[in-house]
Each structure stands twice: as C-alpha cells, then as structure tokens.
Design an enzyme around this catalytic site. Structure first.
Site, PDB file in Angstrom:
ATOM      1  N   GLU A 250     -23.889 -10.012  23.049  1.00 36.50           N
ATOM      2  CA  GLU A 250     -24.213  -8.573  22.997  1.00 36.50           C
ATOM      3  C   GLU A 250     -23.783  -8.000  24.338  1.00 36.50           C
ATOM      4  OE1 GLU A 250     -25.237  -6.968  20.447  1.00 36.50           O
ATOM      5  OE2 GLU A 250     -25.803  -8.652  19.184  1.00 36.50           O
ATOM      6  N   CYS A 284     -27.365  -0.328  27.416  1.00 31.88           N
ATOM      7  CA  CYS A 284     -26.109  -0.600  26.705  1.00 31.88           C
ATOM      8  C   CYS A 284     -25.837   0.521  25.721  1.00 31.88           C
ATOM      9  CB  CYS A 284     -26.191  -1.939  25.997  1.00 31.88           C
ATOM     10  SG  CYS A 284     -27.659  -2.100  25.000  1.00 31.88           S
TER      11      CYS A 284
HETATM   12  P1  NAD Z   1     -24.332  -9.370  33.726  1.00 32.49           P
HETATM   13  O1  NAD Z   1     -23.232  -9.739  32.797  1.00 32.49           O
HETATM   14  O2  NAD Z   1     -24.021  -9.172  35.149  1.00 32.49           O
HETATM   15  O3  NAD Z   1     -25.496 -10.482  33.701  1.00 32.49           O
HETATM   16  C1  NAD Z   1     -26.152 -10.822  32.516  1.00 32.49           C
HETATM   17  C2  NAD Z   1     -26.695 -12.246  32.646  1.00 32.49           C
HETATM   18  O4  NAD Z   1     -25.606 -13.150  32.704  1.00 32.49           O
HETATM   19  C3  NAD Z   1     -27.530 -12.493  33.905  1.00 32.49           C
HETATM   20  O5  NAD Z   1     -28.620 -13.324  33.579  1.00 32.49           O
HETATM   21  C4  NAD Z   1     -26.562 -13.225  34.801  1.00 32.49           C
HETATM   22  O6  NAD Z   1     -27.181 -14.065  35.744  1.00 32.49           O
HETATM   23  C5  NAD Z   1     -25.780 -14.040  33.799  1.00 32.49           C
HETATM   24  N1  NAD Z   1     -24.450 -14.495  34.238  1.00 32.49           N
HETATM   25  C6  NAD Z   1     -23.609 -13.873  35.099  1.00 32.49           C
HETATM   26  N2  NAD Z   1     -22.484 -14.630  35.259  1.00 32.49           N
HETATM   27  C7  NAD Z   1     -22.635 -15.721  34.473  1.00 32.49           C
HETATM   28  C8  NAD Z   1     -21.816 -16.859  34.208  1.00 32.49           C
HETATM   29  N3  NAD Z   1     -20.625 -17.019  34.793  1.00 32.49           N
HETATM   30  N4  NAD Z   1     -22.265 -17.787  33.348  1.00 32.49           N
HETATM   31  C9  NAD Z   1     -23.472 -17.642  32.749  1.00 32.49           C
HETATM   32  N5  NAD Z   1     -24.293 -16.579  32.965  1.00 32.49           N
HETATM   33  C10 NAD Z   1     -23.872 -15.631  33.811  1.00 32.49           C
HETATM   34  O7  NAD Z   1     -25.039  -8.078  33.101  1.00 32.49           O
HETATM   35  P2  NAD Z   1     -26.212  -7.176  33.707  1.00 32.49           P
HETATM   36  O8  NAD Z   1     -25.672  -6.398  34.860  1.00 32.49           O
HETATM   37  O9  NAD Z   1     -27.451  -7.970  33.897  1.00 32.49           O
HETATM   38  O10 NAD Z   1     -26.476  -6.187  32.473  1.00 32.49           O
HETATM   39  C11 NAD Z   1     -25.702  -5.050  32.229  1.00 32.49           C
HETATM   40  C12 NAD Z   1     -24.720  -5.272  31.105  1.00 32.49           C
HETATM   41  O11 NAD Z   1     -25.407  -5.739  29.946  1.00 32.49           O
HETATM   42  C13 NAD Z   1     -24.045  -3.986  30.662  1.00 32.49           C
HETATM   43  O12 NAD Z   1     -22.686  -4.230  30.447  1.00 32.49           O
HETATM   44  C14 NAD Z   1     -24.748  -3.637  29.349  1.00 32.49           C
HETATM   45  O13 NAD Z   1     -24.004  -2.835  28.464  1.00 32.49           O
HETATM   46  C15 NAD Z   1     -25.019  -4.995  28.802  1.00 32.49           C
HETATM   47  N6  NAD Z   1     -26.105  -4.971  27.834  1.00 32.49           N
HETATM   48  C16 NAD Z   1     -25.785  -5.090  26.510  1.00 32.49           C
HETATM   49  C17 NAD Z   1     -26.773  -5.030  25.540  1.00 32.49           C
HETATM   50  C18 NAD Z   1     -26.444  -5.175  24.084  1.00 32.49           C
HETATM   51  O14 NAD Z   1     -27.342  -5.487  23.313  1.00 32.49           O
HETATM   52  N7  NAD Z   1     -25.203  -4.965  23.671  1.00 32.49           N
HETATM   53  C19 NAD Z   1     -28.103  -4.857  25.935  1.00 32.49           C
HETATM   54  C20 NAD Z   1     -28.396  -4.738  27.296  1.00 32.49           C
HETATM   55  C21 NAD Z   1     -27.389  -4.803  28.234  1.00 32.49           C
END
Ligand code: NAD
Length: 495
Positions: A250, A284
């Site tokens: 997501e 999001c």
């Molecule tokens: P992010 O991608 O920076 O981090 C999300 C998670 O992934 C964190 O727990 C982070 O530690 C982990 N992560 C980062 N790099 C990783 C790797 N290499 N391997 C494994 N895990 C890793 O996102 P964020 O800044 O926390 O959230 C914002 C983003 O989330 C926005 O793009 C938003 O649109 C999206 N989002 C989407 C939905 C949806 O349902 N579509 C809902 C909420 C947020």
C-alpha cells in the site's frame, strides 16, 4: 532520564542485541523526548522469527472463533484506553487529538470486525462434476507474517494488518515506523493483556534499512505486508519477487478532488480544507490536487484562501489547533523543496509557502498550509506526492477533461467529485481510475469494514480492510472426497 523501551521477542521485553537505541521526539516540540527505542538489526529479527515459528504451530491450531475472542478483548481494551493512546499518538506523531482519536477508533472497529470474522472465515462447498464426490475449499493459516508500517496512522495501519493476520491463525513480527514506535508498544501491551499467547506477537523496533530489510529478507517469513512510500515499496517488491513471497503493498497517492460548477460550494470548501490539510497533508489519501471548474474557479479559490489563512497551527494536544507539525525535519525540507519547485515552474502562490513566524511554534516542524494555483496537469506539483500541507489547484473546462487530469498520474488511490448531477456521479465512479471514489465528500474517510487500496503505483492489487484482506492472510486449500468406491476421472468420466 528518558524512558528506554525494549523489543518484545520470544515472550519477553528485551534490549536489542547491538545495545543501540534511537530517540523518539515530539514533532510539535522537539525538546520533548518521548523515549529511546531499540535500533535493532538482523540478530533481533532472527530471534523474533524463530520464536514466532514455534508459536505459529500452536496458534494455528486454536479454533478461529477462539482466536476471534482474543480480538474482541483487544477491542474492549482499546476502547477503555482510547484517550490515553490518542494522547500518546499525538505526542509522537503530531496530528490533532480529534484525528488521533479517529485513528484509535479505526483500530477498535478493525478489532471487532476481526473478532466476528473468527466465526466466518468462509470457504466454499461446490458441486463436483462427478457422482458421489464432495468438493470444497477452506482457509488455512500461512505461517510467520512480517509487517512494516508507516508513521502517519500509528495505530490504525498496524491493526489493519495485524488483526486479520492473527485471526487467520498466523504469527506476527512487526517492525513499526521508527518515527512513531511508542503507539505500537502500547498496542502490543494491550494484545498481551487481552490474552494473546505472547510468542504469537513479536515487536522489533528499528530503522527500515536495517531491521525492516532483515525482516523482508528473512527466508522463513513467507508473507510481507508493507505500507509506505512507493520508492520503499519498489525495493521490497524486488526482494519479495526474488524470494517468491506473498506481498501486499500500500503506497503513495496524488489524490484529486473535482469540483463541478453545480456543486454545493460550501460543502466542497469544508471538504477540501479537511482533505488537504487534515493530518498536515500527511495522508496517503490527502487531497493534494484540487480541480476547479472554470466557472467557479476564481470565487472558490478566493474563499478557500481565506479559510486556509484562518487555520490555526499548534500542538495537536492543545485546544484550538487545526493543523499540527510535519513528522520531522526532512519532511518539512521536502515541502520547502516543492514550494521552490512551484515558484520555479511559475505557479501562483495563493497562500502559505513559508514557516510560521510565531515563537511558540519555533521548536516544532510546522509549515503554513500552502496553495498553489495555475498548475498544469503535468506540473511537478500536480504529479508528485509531497506528503505535506500543499494543495495544487488546476482549472478545467469539462467533466471529461477533469477525468483525464485525475487519471493522468502514476498513482491511483482515491478521488472525489462534488456535483449535484447524479449522472456525473455515476460516471465518476466508473471513469476515475482509483481504488476509492467519493461523491460529495473529500478524498479521505475510508471505513474499516470496506476494502482499502489503490491502483497503478499505489498498490499491487491487494486490499486492506473489509473482507478482502482475509484472503491475503490465508491460503486457500481445496479438498475432494470421493465416496463412490470407484476411480472417477475428472474431465473424462463426467455425468
Ligand atoms: P517510508 O516508505 O519511508 O517508511 C515506511 C516503513 O518502511 C517504515 O517502517 C520504514 O522503516 C520502512 N522501511 C524503509 N526502508 C525500508 C527498507 N529498505 N526495507 C524495509 N523497510 C523499510 O514511508 P513513511 O514516510 O513512513 O510513510 C509515508 C508514505 O506512506 C507515503 O508515501 C504515503 O502515501 C504512504 N502511505 C500509504 C498508505 C496506503 O494505504 N496506500 C497509507 C499510509 C501511508
């Protein structure tokens, strides 16, 4: 002395193998240190997975209605502690209390839905094409599932994944966002208090590129569910593809609200303020593009600018705050970068475009709600996810043009149409290329009992919430029982 938090591994609260910690601070006031959380690595993830595998063997044999009963208890405890969790959430994430309460409520709704699903988890019984033969399917648990969650819904998103996974009989290892680790700490305490066998849930704090990556790459974690940015999701997708893992993604959005010339403009105005600047634009599903019909463009924009200037920035735990801070310095710098791009692209800065001047907000990551008008469909501000309080306005002349603009981005999470025309409402539901379309409501507002997710680069075809997510966390098994006492060959001995 700040509180030092621990991982929850193999049924105990334990320090990370490395002994290293990171700080969690209040984004509205960075002098407020919430605590130090484990900066875990692969040793911690390995220990968690080992223990979860053991627990899976027992938990998967607990009858699903009994697993559901634990979730019922979780729902009750979340209800009792709603205010305490909401306050803790606002302190570490920044959104205003009303929104944090809504975030907890979504977890409560998800818990009760999951509890009742323990008494459904339907399979199918279908007629066999052969005589004296029974054909049916049922749902089996899969194993250890790895969950990786973002910062913006510190409780709701972990529960969207965790509760269905648990009811389906899986064991869970969760790596929450390093920006909001405290809320999941509280959630795990509640799961334990509700009577979940301790090893069925494992909590490993840490950064994405260390703890998160170790979880994704672990060979004995066959299921990964990730919510976060499209860039991170792409990396995780590569690994899971190579390792043949079941993966739910997501990811990002660039959601548009379309306001037709026959719309109830007061309603649309309220909707866009909530959709664009709620959660400081860090949803999001945030309304980040506003498409205005040329006949109402100027007057609507004037009213919107006034209303936006009336929004009060502040600590989300204090009365009167409408908009909280961004999550951290990098997020605010990203917003500032896009404001610069907007200026360079020649867009009209209608309001905002700067940090607030109040000395009271000096220690937080605040930024004024910002509106750019005069954008083209292809402008970077109209194409890229900013994830902050920045709204990009585009003028259009016809419904068909608005549909084209809405669909002309790489994301496809949610969309919204304000109109009094029923025919257009139904066309929008069909023609807007998104996972969710709202009519006469903003792009945010999903309910926990309906499927949630997006098309194109927002997702990979799976859904959270509602009934569909249970397919993701269970394996369909088909069984045939032939009681004819003869060899009956399918497709050969029919009828
Ligand atoms: P992010 O991608 O920076 O981090 C999300 C998670 O992934 C964190 O727990 C982070 O530690 C982990 N992560 C980062 N790099 C990783 C790797 N290499 N391997 C494994 N895990 C890793 O996102 P964020 O800044 O926390 O959230 C914002 C983003 O989330 C926005 O793009 C938003 O649109 C999206 N989002 C989407 C939905 C949806 O349902 N579509 C809902 C909420 C947020």
């Amino acid at each position: 002395m700040p509180t030092t938090f621990r991982n929850f591994i193999a049924g105990r609260w334990v320090a990370p193998a490395s002994g290293a910690y990171f700080e969690n601070r209040n984004p509205a006031n960075t002098r407020d240190l919430i605590g130090r959380f484990p900066d875990s690595g692969s040793a911690d993830v390995n220990a968690a997975v080992r223990s979860a595998e053991e627990a899976f063997r027992r938990w998967s044999r607990v009858p699903a209605p009994a697993r559901g009963d634990v979730l019922k208890q979780v729902g009750d405890l979340l209800t009792e502690r709603k205010e305490e969790i909401a306050r803790a959430m606002t302190r570490e994430m920044g959104k205003v209390l009303a929104e944090s309460r809504g975030d907890v409520q979504e977890g409560i709704d998800t818990a009760y839905y999951a509890a009742s699903e323990g008494r459904r988890l339907f399979g199918h019984t279908v007629p066999s094409e052969l005589r004296s033969k029974w054909a049916m399917s049922y749902r089996r648990p899969i194993g250890v599932v790895g969950l990786i969650t973002p910062f913006n819904f510190p409780l709701a998103i972990p529960t969207w994944k965790m509760f269905p996974a648990l009811v389906c009989g899986n064991a869970v290892v969760i790596k929450p966002s390093e920006d909001v680790p405290h809320t999941v700490h509280l959630l795990v305490q509640i799961l334990l208090e509700a009577g979940l066998p301790p090893e069925v849930i494992q909590l490993v704090h840490g950064r994405g590129e260390t703890a998160g990556q170790a979880l994704v790459e672990h060979p004995r974690v066959p299921v990964i569910s990730f919510t976060g940015s499209t860039a991170t999701g792409a990396m995780i997708g590569e690994t899971c593809g190579r390792m043949h893992k079941r993966l739910s993604l997501e990811m990002g959005g660039k959601n548009a609200m379309i306001v037709m010339d026959d719309a109830d403009l007061e309603l649309a105005l309220e909707g866009v303020l909530w959709g664009a600047f709620g959660t400081t634009g860090q949803r999001c599903t945030a309304t980040s593009r506003l498409l205005l019909h040329r006949r109402i463009h100027d007057r609507f924009l004037r009213r919107l600018a006034e209303a936006t200037e009336g929004l009060t920035l502040g600590d989300g735990r204090k009365d009167g705050a409408d908009v909280g801070p961004l999550i951290h310095e990098a997020a605010r710098e990203k917003v500032e970068g896009y404001v610069e791009i907007g200026r360079e692209e020649g867009l009209e800065l209608v309001t905002g475009g700067r940090r607030p001047r109040s000395p009271k907000l000096r220690n937080g990551w605040f930024y004024r709600p910002t509106i750019f008008a005069g954008a083209r469909a292809g402008s970077r501000l109209a194409q890229e996810e900013i994830f902050g309080p920045v709204l990009t306005v585009i003028r259009f002349g016809s419904f068909d043009e608005a549909v084209r603009i809405n669909n002309g981005v790489r994301y496809g999470l949610s969309s919204s149409l304000y109109t009094g025309d029923t025919n257009l409402a139904f066309r929008a539901m069909q023609e807007l290329d998104n996972g969710i379309t709202y009519v006469n409501a903003p792009t945010i507002g999903a309910e926990a009992h309906l499927p949630f997710g997006g098309v194109k680069q927002t997702g990979n075809g799976h859904r959270e919430g509602g009934w569909e997510v249970y397919d993701f966390y269970s394996e369909t098994k088909v069984c045939y029982v032939d009681y004819s006492g003869t060899l009956q060959r399918a497709q050969i001995d029919n009828y």
